[in-house]
Write an enzyme that holds these catalytic residues in place. Structure first.
Site, PDB file in Angstrom:
ATOM      1  N   CYS A 155       2.669  -9.034   4.494  1.00  0.00           N
ATOM      2  CA  CYS A 155       3.440 -10.104   3.867  1.00  0.00           C
ATOM      3  C   CYS A 155       2.527 -11.269   3.478  1.00  0.00           C
ATOM      4  CB  CYS A 155       4.488 -10.638   4.837  1.00  0.00           C
ATOM      5  SG  CYS A 155       5.809  -9.488   5.241  1.00  0.00           S
ATOM      6  N   CYS A 172       6.781 -12.185  10.523  1.00  0.00           N
ATOM      7  CA  CYS A 172       6.024 -13.365  10.094  1.00  0.00           C
ATOM      8  C   CYS A 172       6.441 -14.601  10.892  1.00  0.00           C
ATOM      9  CB  CYS A 172       6.191 -13.599   8.599  1.00  0.00           C
ATOM     10  SG  CYS A 172       5.294 -12.385   7.618  1.00  0.00           S
ATOM     11  N   ASN A 192       0.854  -1.188   0.000  1.00  0.00           N
ATOM     12  CA  ASN A 192       0.000   0.000   0.000  1.00  0.00           C
ATOM     13  C   ASN A 192       0.893   1.242   0.000  1.00  0.00           C
ATOM     14  OD1 ASN A 192      -1.794   2.168   1.554  1.00  0.00           O
ATOM     15  ND2 ASN A 192      -3.130   0.633   0.666  1.00  0.00           N
ATOM     16  N   ALA A 193       0.375   2.322  -0.572  1.00  0.00           N
ATOM     17  CA  ALA A 193       1.139   3.575  -0.607  1.00  0.00           C
ATOM     18  C   ALA A 193       1.476   4.035   0.804  1.00  0.00           C
ATOM     19  CB  ALA A 193       0.345   4.646  -1.345  1.00  0.00           C
ATOM     20  N   GLU A 207       2.898 -14.454   4.088  1.00  0.00           N
ATOM     21  CA  GLU A 207       2.699 -15.438   5.162  1.00  0.00           C
ATOM     22  C   GLU A 207       1.579 -15.004   6.092  1.00  0.00           C
ATOM     23  OE1 GLU A 207       5.407 -14.005   4.100  1.00  0.00           O
ATOM     24  OE2 GLU A 207       7.222 -15.104   4.586  1.00  0.00           O
ATOM     25  N   CYS A 267      10.162 -12.958   7.031  1.00  0.00           N
ATOM     26  CA  CYS A 267      10.743 -11.897   7.857  1.00  0.00           C
ATOM     27  C   CYS A 267      10.504 -12.224   9.330  1.00  0.00           C
ATOM     28  CB  CYS A 267      10.117 -10.550   7.503  1.00  0.00           C
ATOM     29  SG  CYS A 267       8.399 -10.377   8.043  1.00  0.00           S
TER      30      CYS A 267
HETATM   31  N1  THU Z   1       7.480  -9.902   2.126  1.00  0.00           N
HETATM   32  C1  THU Z   1       6.688 -10.997   2.282  1.00  0.00           C
HETATM   33  O1  THU Z   1       5.615 -11.107   1.692  1.00  0.00           O
HETATM   34  N2  THU Z   1       7.121 -11.974   3.113  1.00  0.00           N
HETATM   35  C2  THU Z   1       8.275 -11.907   3.834  1.00  0.00           C
HETATM   36  O2  THU Z   1       8.513 -12.747   4.682  1.00  0.00           O
HETATM   37  C3  THU Z   1       9.242 -10.844   3.581  1.00  0.00           C
HETATM   38  C4  THU Z   1       8.750  -9.711   2.785  1.00  0.00           C
HETATM   39  C5  THU Z   1       7.008  -8.825   1.264  1.00  0.00           C
HETATM   40  C6  THU Z   1       6.692  -7.549   1.999  1.00  0.00           C
HETATM   41  C7  THU Z   1       6.874  -6.520   0.919  1.00  0.00           C
HETATM   42  O3  THU Z   1       5.661  -6.419   0.196  1.00  0.00           O
HETATM   43  C8  THU Z   1       7.925  -7.115  -0.001  1.00  0.00           C
HETATM   44  O4  THU Z   1       7.999  -8.498   0.317  1.00  0.00           O
HETATM   45  C9  THU Z   1       9.295  -6.492   0.156  1.00  0.00           C
HETATM   46  O5  THU Z   1       9.720  -6.510   1.448  1.00  0.00           O
END
Ligand code: THU
Length: 145
Positions: free
Chosen positions: A72, A103, A64-65, A74, A100
């Protein structure tokens, strides 16, 4: 002072050597990544969850902006699972990236509240790492619940 060390156990194999059910779940994660909304990072992530009932659910990252509002892959699928299948624990989650820290903490709490270990499959190129529990992904996670 005592020094200690931790051993993290995981298996690693090529995608095409996975058990059929795991290969299918990883394929669903890859498919889910196609519907990610990531105009800011250009980083498309997909995740697929298999519940203990065998049902498969998919999620992806949605940006999102207003940056903190994004989520994420997960978390989008784990929250969907608990919102819509509150009685079913998660058996396995497959992710097209490495989760990350946030998550990992969410997955850890999910595992704990259902008292059922979540297997985690993480794709890295053509290789997949398989963890038997989120505890292996987040040693010393926040643990006051
Ligand atoms: N992202 C995920 O969907 N999962 C993760 O575990 C790490 C990061 C996404 C968040 C963001 O939209 C993009 O990856 C870059 O960080």
């Amino acid at each position: 002072m005592k020094r200690s060390s931790l051993t993290i156990r995981f298996s690693q194999t090529a995608k095409d050597k996975l058990e059929p059910a795991d290969a299918q779940l990883m394929e669903q994660a890859v498919e889910a990544a196609r519907n990610a909304y990531a105009p800011y990072s250009q980083f498309h992530v997909g995740a697929a969850v298999r519940l203990v009932t065998g049902e498969v659910l998919k999620g992806n990252n949605q940006e999102n902006a207003s940056f903190p509002a994004g989520i994420c892959a997960e978390r989008s699928v784990v929250y969907y699972a608990h919102a819509n299948y509150p009685g079913s624990a998660i058996d396995t989650i497959a992710v097209t990236a490495s989760p990350c820290g946030v998550c990992r903490q969410v997955l850890l709490e999910s595992e704990k509240r259902k008292k059922s270990p979540i297997r985690v499959l993480l794709a890295s190129g053509n290789e997949v790492r398989i963890f038997d529990s989120v505890k292996d992904l987040l040693p010393f996670g926040f643990d006051s619940f």
